[in-house]
Design a protein around this motif. Structure first.
Motif, mmCIF file in Angstrom:
data_model
loop_
_atom_site.group_PDB
_atom_site.id
_atom_site.type_symbol
_atom_site.label_atom_id
_atom_site.label_comp_id
_atom_site.label_asym_id
_atom_site.label_seq_id
_atom_site.Cartn_x
_atom_site.Cartn_y
_atom_site.Cartn_z
ATOM 1 N N GLN A 117 10.987 73.400 17.056
ATOM 2 C CA GLN A 117 9.849 73.680 16.165
ATOM 3 C C GLN A 117 8.537 73.362 16.904
ATOM 4 N N GLY A 118 8.522 72.262 17.656
ATOM 5 C CA GLY A 118 7.323 71.890 18.415
ATOM 6 C C GLY A 118 6.991 72.946 19.449
ATOM 7 N N TYR A 119 8.036 73.481 20.127
ATOM 8 C CA TYR A 119 7.780 74.460 21.204
ATOM 9 C C TYR A 119 7.362 75.814 20.637
ATOM 10 N N ARG A 120 7.614 76.054 19.317
ATOM 11 C CA ARG A 120 7.237 77.373 18.789
ATOM 12 C C ARG A 120 5.721 77.558 18.753
ATOM 13 N N THR A 121 4.966 76.426 18.832
ATOM 14 C CA THR A 121 3.487 76.591 18.896
ATOM 15 C C THR A 121 3.054 76.760 20.356
ATOM 16 N N VAL A 122 4.028 76.678 21.282
ATOM 17 C CA VAL A 122 3.648 76.756 22.710
ATOM 18 C C VAL A 122 4.177 78.050 23.326
ATOM 19 N N LEU A 123 5.492 78.338 23.050
ATOM 20 C CA LEU A 123 6.129 79.492 23.735
ATOM 21 C C LEU A 123 6.074 80.718 22.820
ATOM 22 N N ALA A 124 5.934 81.893 23.457
ATOM 23 C CA ALA A 124 5.894 83.131 22.666
ATOM 24 C C ALA A 124 7.107 83.994 22.953
#
Lengths: 307, 240, 272, 526
Positions: free
Chosen positions: D126-133
């Protein structure tokens, strides 16, 4: 007297239903508790396999539906996955590793307790043995277990609880289980008391005058009581096994039930409780079969007359 | 008529008290010897001594007992400790010597069918009978005491008092004993049954040429059936 | 040991344990690291633990945790046994059969398993011994009732009551004095004492097992300690040269005190 | 690995394990604070999980423990693309998974897609969903990773563990699968989790050559027993030594006390949603009711003024050595009960019968503490409770298991508590946004009590907008000051952890936070 075989058959019936009753009771209590049952059985946040589990065990459709689904799976050897004791491992796998350990532990202890009963019956173990066994038996399983664990740790150091000391821990576990909470002492005392009471009966004295052996005469009348005592003692051993397995870290069903209860891993607890119910049912069935055999022996008639 | 048992000067002491002293008893095959006397006179003690079962200490202190058909060995010769006598008489009990208990309902093994108990008794005969003979002897044993063949399948608990007494008699006699001690067979029975049981006892005993020692305190029974009478007088405690 | 002496001993143990329980501090006393591991002779009465806290506080708190519920369970079982014995004298066969049936069912399952499943299902992790003690008492009651009923049976059951009625005794006098106090007392007190001891040892076992897995105990809040802490503290002294032998001795001593107390109570109540 | 083969494979692994034991007999056994909850990197929750997984998996980029540079063992070349919104990564050749298959770009893209898959309920994902596309496989060893926006530290953003595509049926990865117990990674060791411990067997690979054949992780029981077991050579190391025992370890000549920089700080979170604690002055009064010096002395055994003490007080959510720590904000070492009661009376509290009441209701504080903290600071919960009791508050305490902490506390569901004693640790990115940002959507994922304040949100926004390190530091200094004033957390102290290892273990460099990053260099005489 109604057919003598009525009581053993009732017992067999109880043995057959016990493993089915225990999970039903647990399910009924879970639904009776406040809060959402699915949250107790498989909280959404970590037990995220929950959606699929909720569907398969039909958690939303009330206790009866859950019970049927769970039982259907259980009979197929599928108990769902542990999500806390060992996250990700099927409970069936935990059970297949744990059940043999408990069977060996309780089996060996049961054997010794049976010997205690026979010793009491035949008089091989006298009052002194009983007094000694009861004195040791005053100590609870946790204390004797603690002392046994210390002795093993003195001998094996840190890998006392590792694989290579496992056989020693099992031997210590059996000894603790047999001696603690007066298991051995109780079995011996029970058998001696029952035998003494039976020996005082008149027919035994008369049998001696007829030249027959007293024990041979008493046995058919004594056997049902002794079998009943032995079964109660074995059930007590199952109860003590939980403490012994955790203190001596023997990976049995008792340890699984304890860890499951502590970590509130519902799938593991309901499965372990059902396994214990199966063990108890087997003991009940064994007692029923024994009673049927005894009934048969008591009713034996010389062949020729059986027409 | 041959002498099957002769007892001379039996004395049994329990702790400080003498139970019986100087008892003589002759048992002849086919005859009924009544051992009479008020209760407490030592009738049962005498019978049990003859069966080698003495539960008191020091027990038999004097007396000799011979079974002529077995030779002239004195079976009550010292050492006379309880365990010693019990072991010495073991081969005789249930074969040469038999015992028909009083109030048989509580004396038969509740956990064995009558047929089974008869089978065991018959099995102690010497020489041991084979399968067919056993069945025949059991069937005859029942018929002899007037019990139906179905009684073989019954447990003592499922029979009446009278039936139990008959069954106990059948079991006692099944081993073809030479001496039969009948201990108060009338106790616990109503007058009619009492008469039948005693007559049955005498009739069966005579048919098997068995020496019967009838222990009783009923004077009319003694008068009716006894061939000889041995009267025991209770010992005055101060006198001994 | 005469019955009077046994009664005195039992009472003494009860007063001792009760006194300890009542004087138990509400929460853990302040820690004094400089006074850690002092033996009893340096820090009377029982020395200190690894945080320098006096062990008597642990002893008292342990007593307060297990005394109430175990006595409660013992009394309940004794009461049930008395009622069971009296019921057998009412010659109600259906009642006797019912009790026997319940006894069979309850007796078929291992008690510890039932207690643990109950512990799991207790809402909100109720950290208290009482519910588990009640479950244990319910599991022991049928066996106790059976034994008391057997005593009543040997007395003659209904016939015994009729005989006394014939003597003109009132119902209360028969059931309370003759039956309960005079004849059932030995077996009932023994059953009660046994259950009291079992529940006390159950608490010690559950707390010790929880500590073995480094989890909070099912039977008491973290604010107090139980006698199991004495065993846990003392265990290293068996295996290593850690100076906590006095804690282990105190723990075992406390358990021995319970055993002496319950056995004395049984002897005090035994038949003449 | 289909089911029927598992027994055969297990048997082989067993034989191999025994064989390796016989060969070098080098089994390094060490005590951890607790057993890892899972070996699946997506569901790592506690420090124990991260440490254990570091042995089994490769993180694409990681911090070199010596010079803190960002390096990688699996990446040959990497460069920015599409104006900084994407990153082209070329993996090294000859890397293999523990089941022998080759490591390729497809695995990297699978890992990214698995984290982006909404049916993978992992908080880390969930945290990485604001970073990776997204991710595109350009060739067998080249993958193009797309970011949601331009980042000033792209490599730090690729600090997640590489997962094998072949071990899963789809990108939706559930936590309770067999992978969490028998994982397949590309790291120096192949791990297997049992009920009572975890064993790691060395797996020679293109980029790893561990010299210690087997590691055995056990759960540490009584700290005293652990230290004594170490002295008896039955175990070789303890990851976290409780402070009271550290002098004992440093005194022993065959044991070494090694520092383990965890960059962790301890706090008491206050339930700002509860009316009685909503007023800032009440929280300031609580802060003054606590006496940190006495707490530290009684629980950790560190006396005031001790040299290089492992435990220093903090006034904000950072450790003193961090550039983000605002030195201008003073720490509160001693209690100040007078000011505390003045603040409480101002906030409408009344003292009735020695206990504070808030509009007629007695204030009962429900205090919870993360259970394992008890090992590092024995009875901290009890001492905090005693101090609050002395300050006039009724209270009840509960130890919270690691599972409940991660499952209910961190996700903001433990609203029945008023105070929660816990510890945060930061390894790669010392970012506290998720703790104090208003909880909306993916933001504020670790905001325990749903604290929300415009000033805090503004400071976090400034940090996010920062293009340079100094700008980021200034934003966090501002946040530090805001939090010190509003006190959603009562900040306690920084406590660095010490490990104990026997002297036969050499070359044992301990990496901050992840511990085992340089395990290849470890040797053990055995």
């Amino acid at each position: 007297m109604a057919g003598w075989w009525l009581r053993p058959l009732l017992r067999l019936g109880a043995a057959a239903t016990l493993p089915l009753v225990v999970p039903a009771l647990v399910a009924a209590v879970v639904w009776a508790l406040p809060g959402d049952p699915a949250e107790i059985i498989c909280p959404r946040s970590t037990c995220t396999g929950g959606a699929e589990l909720a569907a398969r065990w039909r958690l939303d459709a009330g206790p009866w539906a859950f019970y049927q689904a769970w039982l259907g799976d259980a009979l197929g050897g599928e108990f769902g996955r542990s999500w806390r004791v060992l996250q990700g491992v099927p409970v069936a796998e935990l059970l297949t590793e744990a059940v043999p350990n408990t069977l060996v532990l309780v089996g060996a202890a049961g054997l010794l307790v049976t010997l205690a009963g026979l010793g009491g019956l035949t008089g091989a173990l006298g009052a002194r043995a009983e007094a000694l066994a009861r004195a040791v038996g005053v100590a609870p399983a946790v204390l004797l277990g603690l002392l046994a664990a210390a002795s093993i740790e003195l001998r094996y150091g840190a890998d006392a609880f590792g694989p290579d000391a496992a056989s020693w821990r099992l031997v210590a576990g059996v000894a603790v289980l047999v001696l603690a909470d007066g298991a051995f002492g109780g079995a011996l005392a029970g058998a001696r008391a029952a035998t003494a009471a039976e020996r005082a009966a008149r027919y035994v004295g008369v049998a001696v005058l007829r030249g027959e052996a007293p024990l041979d005469n008493m046995l058919p009348n004594l056997a049902p009581a002794l079998v009943g005592q032995l079964r109660a003692r074995l059930v007590q051993l199952l109860s003590g096994a939980v403490v012994v397995e955790v203190v001596l870290r023997l990976d049995g069903v008792g340890d699984l039930l304890w860890t499951g209860t502590l970590l509130q891993d519902f799938g593991v607890v309901i499965a372990a409780a059902t396994v214990f119910a199966v063990f108890s049912a087997v003991l009940l069935a064994a007692q029923a079969v024994a009673e049927l055999i005894i009934g048969g022996v008591v009713r034996r008639v010389p062949e020729g007359l059986a027409s | 008529m041959s002498l099957v048992a002769s007892l001379r000067g039996l004395t049994v002491v329990a702790g400080g008290r003498t139970l019986v002293r100087g008892v003589d008893l002759e048992v002849v095959a086919g005859r009924v010897t009544a051992l009479a006397g008020p209760s407490g006179a030592g009738k049962s003690v005498t019978a049990r001594a003859c069966l080698g079962v003495v539960e008191v200490e020091p027990g038999v202190t004097e007396g000799s007992l011979r079974f002529p058909p077995l030779g002239d060995q004195d079976w009550l010769a010292p050492p006379r400790a309880a365990g010693e006598l019990r072991a010495r008489f073991a081969p005789l009990r249930g074969s040469y010597l038999a015992y028909a208990p009083q109030s048989a309902a509580s004396a038969l093994n509740p956990g064995r069918t009558i047929g089974r108990q008869l089978e065991l008794a018959v099995g102690r005969r010497a020489p041991a009978p084979d399968r067919a003979q056993v069945v025949a002897l059991v069937r005859d044993g029942l018929a002899e005491v007037g019990l139906p063949e179905e009684a073989a399948r019954a447990l003592p608990g499922e029979l009446s008092g009278g039936q139990c007494q008959r069954a106990a008699l059948a079991v006692a006699v099944a081993a073809a004993p030479r001496v039969l001690f009948a201990d108060e067979p009338e106790t616990g029975l109503d007058p009619v049954l009492r008469r039948q049981v005693v007559e049955l006892l005498v009739e069966v005993g005579r048919r098997h040429a068995c020496g019967i020692v009838l222990i009783t305190h009923h004077a009319d029974t003694v008068a009716r059936v006894a061939d000889d009478v041995v009267r025991l007088v209770p010992i005055d405690p101060e006198a001994s | 040991m005469s019955r009077r002496a046994a009664a005195a001993l039992a009472l003494l143990v009860l007063i001792l344990a009760g006194g300890l329980a009542l004087t138990a501090p509400g929460s853990l006393p302040a820690a004094e690291l400089s006074r850690a591991y002092l033996p009893p002779w340096e820090a009377p009465p029982f020395g200190t633990d690894q945080r320098g806290r006096p062990l008597w506080a642990t002893l008292a708190q342990g007593a307060s945790v297990l005394l109430g519920p175990s006595l409660l369970a013992g009394v309940l079982v004794a009461l049930a046994a008395t009622l069971g014995g009296l019921a057998r004298c009412l010659a109600l066969p259906w009642l006797d059969a019912g009790i026997a049936l319940v006894g069979e069912l309850v007796g078929s399952l291992p008690r510890m398993v039932v207690v643990l499943v109950a512990a799991l299902l207790l809402p909100g992790g109720a950290r208290s011994l009482t519910p588990l003690a009640l479950v244990w008492a319910a599991l022991c009651a049928p066996g106790a009732i059976d034994e008391a009923a057997a005593v009543a049976e040997r007395l003659g059951g209904a016939r015994f009551v009729e005989a006394l009625r014939a003597h003109g005794f009132g119902w209360a006098r028969i059931f309370l004095l003759h039956l309960a106090v005079r004849n059932l007392r030995p077996v009932v007190v023994r059953q009660g004492a046994e259950v009291t001891l079992q529940v006390a040892f159950l608490e010690i076992a559950l707390s010790y097992l929880a500590q073995a897995d480094d989890q909070p105990s099912l039977t008491h809040s973290d604010r107090v300690r139980s006698w199991a802490d004495l065993l846990t503290m003392g265990y290293p002294s068996l295996v290593l040269d850690v100076p906590t032998g006095h804690a282990l001795a105190l723990g075992v001593g406390a358990m021995a005190l319970l055993v002496v107390g319950t056995h004395a109570a049984v002897r005090a109540a035994r038949a003449r | 690995m289909t089911a029927p083969f598992r027994p055969i494979r297990a048997w082989l692994v067993g034989v191999a394990a025994v064989a390796s034991l016989l060969l070098t007999g080098a089994q390094l056994s060490f005590y951890e604070e607790s057993l890892p909850g899972t070996l699946n990197p997506l569901y790592a929750q506690s420090m124990v999980d991260f440490r254990a997984q570091e042995l089994v998996f490769d993180r694409i980029f990681y911090h070199d423990p010596v010079d803190n540079q960002i390096v990688s063992r699996v990446v040959e070349r990497s460069e920015l693309a599409e104006g900084g919104k994407a990153y082209r990564v070329t993996l090294k050749d000859g890397l293999r998974w523990h089941d022998g298959k080759a490591v390729g770009a497809a695995d990297l893209c699978f890992t990214v897609e698995a984290m982006l898959d909404p049916k993978t309920p992992s908080r880390i994902a969930q945290g990485y969903r604001t970073v990776l596309a997204g991710c595109e496989v350009e060739s067998e060893r080249v993958a193009l990773v797309m970011f949601t926006r331009v980042f000033h530290n792209p490599k730090e953003r690729l600090g997640f563990a590489l997962l094998p595509k072949g071990a899963f049926t789809g990108t939706a990865i559930a936590p309770d699968t067999d992978f969490s117990v028998h994982p397949i990674g590309s790291g120096p060791y192949k791990g297997g989790k049992g009920k009572r411990g975890v064993t790691f067997e060395a797996y020679a690979n293109g980029h790893h050559a561990a010299r210690v054949n087997q590691l055995s992780l056990q759960e540490g029981g009584d700290p005293i027993v652990q230290v004594n077991t170490l002295k008896q050579k039955s175990a070789q190391g303890i990851v976290a030594v409780a402070p009271p025992l550290r002098p004992d370890v440093s005194a022993a000549d065959d044991l070494q006390l090694k520092s383990y920089d965890l960059r962790s700080w301890w706090f008491i979170a206050v339930n700002t949603k509860r009316p009685a604690l909503a007023d800032k002055r009440v929280r300031q009064a609580l802060d003054r009711t606590l006496d940190r010096t006495e707490l530290r002395t009684l629980t950790i055994g560190v006396k005031p003024g001790e040299q290089n003490s492992p435990c220093e007080f903090i006034s904000g959510p950072f450790v003193q050595s961090s550039p983000f720590y605002n030195r201008a904000v003073p720490t509160r070492d001693k209690s100040d009960r007078a000011t505390a009661s003045r603040l409480l009376t101002e906030a409408g509290y009344k003292l009735v019968g020695g206990l504070w009441q808030h509009n007629g209701q007695p204030v009962k504080l429900n205090i919870g503490m993360l259970a394992p903290l008890d090992k590092e600071a024995p009875e901290l919960l009890q001492q905090i409770s005693n101090q609050l009791g002395a300050g006039g508050f009724d209270r009840v305490e509960t130890r919270i298991s690691v599972d409940d902490w991660n499952r209910r506390v961190v996700t903001g569901q433990a609203t029945e508590f008023d105070l929660l004693v816990g510890k945060w640790s930061f390894g790669v990115v010392e970012e506290v946004n998720q703790l104090f940002e208003t909880r909306t959507g993916a933001k504020g994922a670790f905001n325990i009590f749903g604290y929300s304040s415009p000033e805090a949100d503004a400071a976090v926004a400034a940090y996010n907008a920062a293009r340079t390190d100094t700008a980021a530091a200034d934003a966090y200094h501002k946040l530090h000051a805001v939090l010190a004033d509003q006190l959603p957390y009562l900040f306690l102290w920084k406590l660095d952890t010490k490990s104990a290892w026997r002297t036969e273990v050499r070359g044992n460099t301990i990496s901050p936070y992840f511990y085992w990053t340089e395990v290849d260099g470890w040797t053990f005489g055995g």
